[in-house]
Design a protein around this motif. Sequence first.
Motif, short mmCIF file in Angstrom:
data_model
loop_
_atom_site.label_atom_id
_atom_site.label_comp_id
_atom_site.label_asym_id
_atom_site.label_seq_id
_atom_site.Cartn_x
_atom_site.Cartn_y
_atom_site.Cartn_z
N TYR A 119 0.86 -1.19 0.00
CA TYR A 119 0.00 0.00 0.00
C TYR A 119 0.89 1.23 0.00
O TYR A 119 1.81 1.36 0.83
N ILE A 178 -1.00 7.32 -3.24
CA ILE A 178 -1.22 6.74 -4.57
C ILE A 178 -2.32 5.68 -4.52
O ILE A 178 -3.24 5.69 -5.32
N SER A 179 -2.22 4.78 -3.55
CA SER A 179 -3.23 3.73 -3.41
C SER A 179 -4.50 4.30 -2.80
O SER A 179 -4.48 5.31 -2.09
N THR A 180 -5.62 3.63 -3.05
CA THR A 180 -6.92 4.09 -2.57
C THR A 180 -7.24 3.54 -1.19
O THR A 180 -6.59 2.62 -0.69
N ASN A 211 -7.88 -0.02 -1.53
CA ASN A 211 -6.65 -0.81 -1.56
C ASN A 211 -6.15 -1.08 -0.14
O ASN A 211 -5.71 -2.18 0.18
N ASN A 220 0.68 13.03 -10.42
CA ASN A 220 -0.72 12.73 -10.74
C ASN A 220 -1.61 13.55 -9.82
O ASN A 220 -1.70 13.27 -8.61
N SER A 226 -6.98 12.72 -6.98
CA SER A 226 -7.03 12.11 -5.66
C SER A 226 -7.12 10.59 -5.81
O SER A 226 -7.88 10.09 -6.65
N PRO A 227 -6.38 9.84 -5.00
CA PRO A 227 -6.35 8.37 -5.16
C PRO A 227 -7.74 7.74 -5.22
O PRO A 227 -7.99 6.89 -6.08
N ASN A 228 -8.65 8.14 -4.34
CA ASN A 228 -9.96 7.48 -4.29
C ASN A 228 -10.84 7.80 -5.49
O ASN A 228 -11.82 7.10 -5.74
N LYS A 251 -9.55 8.03 -8.62
CA LYS A 251 -8.87 7.57 -9.83
C LYS A 251 -9.72 6.62 -10.66
O LYS A 251 -9.80 6.73 -11.88
N THR A 277 4.15 2.63 -14.07
CA THR A 277 3.99 2.71 -12.62
C THR A 277 4.63 1.52 -11.92
O THR A 277 4.67 0.40 -12.43
N GLU A 286 -2.06 0.72 -8.45
CA GLU A 286 -2.27 1.64 -9.56
C GLU A 286 -2.39 0.87 -10.88
O GLU A 286 -3.21 1.19 -11.74
#
Length: 985
Positions: free
Chosen positions: A379, A383-385, A388, A804, A807-809, A811, A837, A842
Motif C-alpha cells: 500500500y 497513490i493507493s486508494t 486498496n 498525478n 485524488s487516489p480514491n 482515480k 507505474t 495503480e
Amino acid sequence: MTQSREVLAMMDAHTTTFGRKKGCTISRCGVFFLGAFFLISLVVTGLLVYHFAPCLTEKQVNQCDDFFDNSLLPSGKGFSSTPIKKKIDVRLPKAVVPDSYQLWLIPFIWEGNFTFHGEVKILVNVTLDTNNVTLHAADMKIDEGFTNIREYSANSNKTNKIIRIVEQRNDTDRQFLVIKTSDTLSRGKQYMVQLKFIGYLNDYLQGFYRSSYMADNQTRWIATTQFQATDARRAFPCFDEPALKAKFQINIARPKNMTSISNMPMEGAPMPVPGLHTYVWDHYERSVPMSTYLVAFIVSDFDVRRSEDGNFGVWARHDAINQSQYSLNIGPKILKYYEEYFQIKFPLPKMDMVALPDFSAGAMENWGLITYRETAMLYQEGISTSSNKQRVATVVSHELAHQWFGNLVTPSWWTDLWLNEGFASYVEYIGIDAVEPSWKVLEQFVVHELQNVFGLDALESSHPISIEVGHPDEINEIFDRISYGKGASIIRMMDHFLTTKVFKQGLTNYLNEKAYQSAEQNDLWHALTQQAYKDKVLEPSVTVKEIMDTWTLQTGFPVITVTRNYNNNSATLTQERFLLRNGTTKVTTSSLEPLWWVPITYTSEKQLNFKNTQPMKWMKAEHSIILNDLGISSSEWILFNVQETGYYRVNYDRTNWQMIIKQLNKQNFKDISTINRAQLIDDALNLARAGNLDYSTALDVTSYLAHETEYLPWKAAFSAINYLNDMLIKTQGYDKFRLYVLKLLDNVYKQVGFIDKMGDPQLTVFTRIDVLNWACNFGHEDCVGNAVQQFNNWRHTPNPDVNNPISPNLKGVVYCTAIRMGGQIEWDFAWQRYRATNVGSEKDLLLQALGCTRETWLLNRYLDWAITENSGIRKQDVSRVFGSVASNVIGQPIAFNYFRNKWTRLREYFGTSLLSINNIVKSSTRGINTRYELKDLLEFATEHINELGTARRTIQQTVEQAEANIRWIDNNHAIIRDWLQRNTA
C-alpha cells in the motif's frame, strides 16, 4: 488462501510437459476402446446438437431445462464438475505414512535453464505390512538408480537393512509414484525412503515456479512456491494429502547474491555447495508437524523490513519495499490479537510475509511464510486508494487467521476445505476490526460476503459447503464463493446463535484438542456443543451438528415467508429453498425438499430492538411454524432476521411490505438499522428477480433511496441495480431506468460530491466512489465533466508518471469515464502510465479502466495483448483484463466471442493452469440473456467438454443463469417498463 473478490475460484490442478515420456504404445484392446469411445462421442454430439438447436427457438427454454435434467453427460445435470473420465480413487493407501522429511533443493534460476535438482529423505511409519511405498510425484524425473529404502532404528538414529526394490512406476492418472519392494515392510517399523529428482521451474504459477520483474533495465528472477491444494508433489516427491502431516527440515541452495526464506528460521551459517562455487546452502530449523501444502520456500533478491523484536518480516522488491510499511504496522498487531482471541500462542518462532510479482491467488497461508500478490500486501500512501488499504488489511488478517485455523488444525480432506476458508473469511473481519475499528467492517460483512454469495448459492448448480471431492480438478473448483463467503456467513450465524462467549471458548477447546493434527467438521461441532451445554445455550436434546449439518451438507438456503394474521396477532412462517428460477419452486412435503434449522429473530415498529440477535424461535427443519402473540398491533410492521445474522431471505405478505415501505419513506426511516435497510433492498429486489414478489412492490422499496446517504443500503442497491442494468441496457425503455436511478442518486451525489475530502470516514469514501461510478456511467453531466477535466489535467501535467493530481480514491471513476468518453489518445496515455507505474494497486486501477473504452478495435487489441508474452500484462492479471472488457456493454460480446474463438490460444498460453481460463469464462459470459448467445455457449461447451477442467461447473452455472435471464426478460421487462414510466413521468 485468499482469493481476490474478482477472482472467485483460486488454484487449479496443473501439469506441465516437463518429464513426460515421449511416445506410447497401444494394445489391441486399447485400439478397440478408442474406437468405441469415438463412436459414442459421435452419438453424444449428435444428440446434443439435436436437443440444443431446436430448444432455443421456443418462447421459453424449458426444453433446454429438460435436457439438463436428463443429460447423457456424467452427472445427469449437464456440464457437471466431474471430468469425463473413469472415476478413480486418488487417495493414497495408508499402509505407509510420513514422519519427517529432509529436503535439499537447488533451483537454477538464470534465464534459459529453469530447472531444479533435488533430493529428499522421508522417514516413514509402516501401519500395515506392505510391499509398496506409494507417494505423490508429478512433472519431475526421478533418478531410479538412486532410489533406496532402508530400515531405520529410532534408538540408534541410523539406517540399517537395505530393502530391495523390484519396480518403480508412475501412475500418471493418480499422480502416484509407486515403489515395489521384494522384502515386506513390517507394521510398526520405520524406514528411510531416499530419492533424487529433477524438476522444472514452470511459469504457470503452480508448484515450484519462476517469476520475474524488471529493475535497472535488467530482468530479475525469483523461484517461489504455491502448493495448495495438490502441487507440493510438483516440487518434491511427498505424501501430498492434508492429513498426512510431518516435520520438515528444508535445505535450499541459492546464488550468493540472493537470499532464501522458508517456513522456519535459518539454522547456522550458509555452507558452500560442492561443484557450484557461486551457490551456498541455507539450512532451516526443523518444523512443527504440518501438511505438505503449507510448505514454502523462496529464492530472491528482495529487501526485508522487520518488526522491533525481529520476529516479523515483510519482503518485497527493492523498489517496492517502502509500500510494505502498512502491512508491517498491522501484521504483528493482528497476530497478537489472534493469540488473545484463540487463547493460543502463535506456534512458530517467526513470521515472514512476501509480496510476489506473479501470484495466482490473492495470498497463501504457508505456515510462517505467507505469500501475497503485490496488490494484496503493498500500500502506497498518496497513490493507493482507501479500498486498496482495506484490501491489504483484509488479506493480511485472513492469512494470519489461517495460522491457527487451517495450519495448527487442518481439515482431514478437502471435503472440509470450508473449515479453512470459511473460518478465515469470517475471522478476518474480527481481526481488521481490532486494528481499524472506525472502518465498521463487521457491518460491511453483510454486503461484501453474505449478500454477495446469495447470488451463486441461489443456482441449482451450486454445491454444498461440505462436498465430496477426489480428483484435483474437483478439489480446486471448490475454492469458490461457497467455501469462502457462505462458509463465513454460516459461521457468523453460529457466532450469534451460540453467543460469542460460547463460540470463542468452543473454538479454543477444538484447537487445543486437535493441535498439530487433522480434523473434520464433526470434531468442531462436538467441541461447540459441549461448550454450549456447559453454558446452557442449547437444550440437551439439540446438538450443533444437528443444526449445522442442514447448512453444510445441503445445497442452497431458504426463503422464510412471513404471513401475518392481523386479527389474532400471529404469523405463519414457511420455508422453501430460494432459487433464481423465477418462481418455479414449490413448497412440498416431499422428503427430497431441503429443510434447514433456521434461527428466527424479529423486531417491530415499536420495539425497534436491533441488538438482540439470539434466536427467539427455531424452525427445526420443518416446513412451517406459527408464532402466536407477537405482541404488536395490526398497524405495526414487523421485520425478521435482525442484523441479517441468519443465512436466509425473508418475504412478507403484501400488507406488511406496504407498512415497511411506508416506514422507509418517513423522515425517521433510520429507525430501521442500517444493516436491515440493506437487507430489505437486497431481499426485495432478489425476491422479485426470482418471481417470489411482484416488481412493483420491490421497486417501491427502492424509492426511499432518494433520501438515503449511508453506504450499506446503497451498496445493496447497486448490486441489485447492476443486474437490472445488465438486463435492460439493450431494451426499449432503458432511458427511463437510467432516469430513475439518476433521480435516486441526486441527493446522495450532492452530499458526497466530487471531492475526496481528507479525514472522511471509510464508509463515506466508499459511498462516494460507488455513487460517482454510477452517476458518471449514466451520464450525469457534472460527474462526467469533472472526470474528463481531471484526466485532461493529468495528461497535460509535466512528468505525469510522477505527478498525478487526481485524488487516489477518485482515480477509478476518473480513469474509466475519461477513457469511455475519449478515444485512442486517452487509451494510449493510460496504457503508458500502466507500463510505467511501480505500484501494483495503480496497475490494477489502470487495467480496469482500459476496458472502459467504446472503441471496439481497442478492446480487441487489449484482449490480444493480455495473452501475448512480454506485452506488459502478467498472467495473473489476464482474467482482470477480460473482466474489465466484459463489464463494458460494448465489450461483453467482444470478450464472449474472443474466448470462444481463441480457445486454443488461451489453452496454449496458460498450459494446464486453468485458473485464469475459469475466471475468463465467468467474466465473459456475464449478463447473457438472449437465446442465440446461450446457443453459442452450449455449442462451445459441447465441442470442448473434455478440455474445460475446473471450468465445467462455471459453464453449468453460466448456462443456468442465462436461462434464468432469458425467462426474466420475458416475464418482467414489460412490468418494469410500465412501473418506470409511471415513476419518472
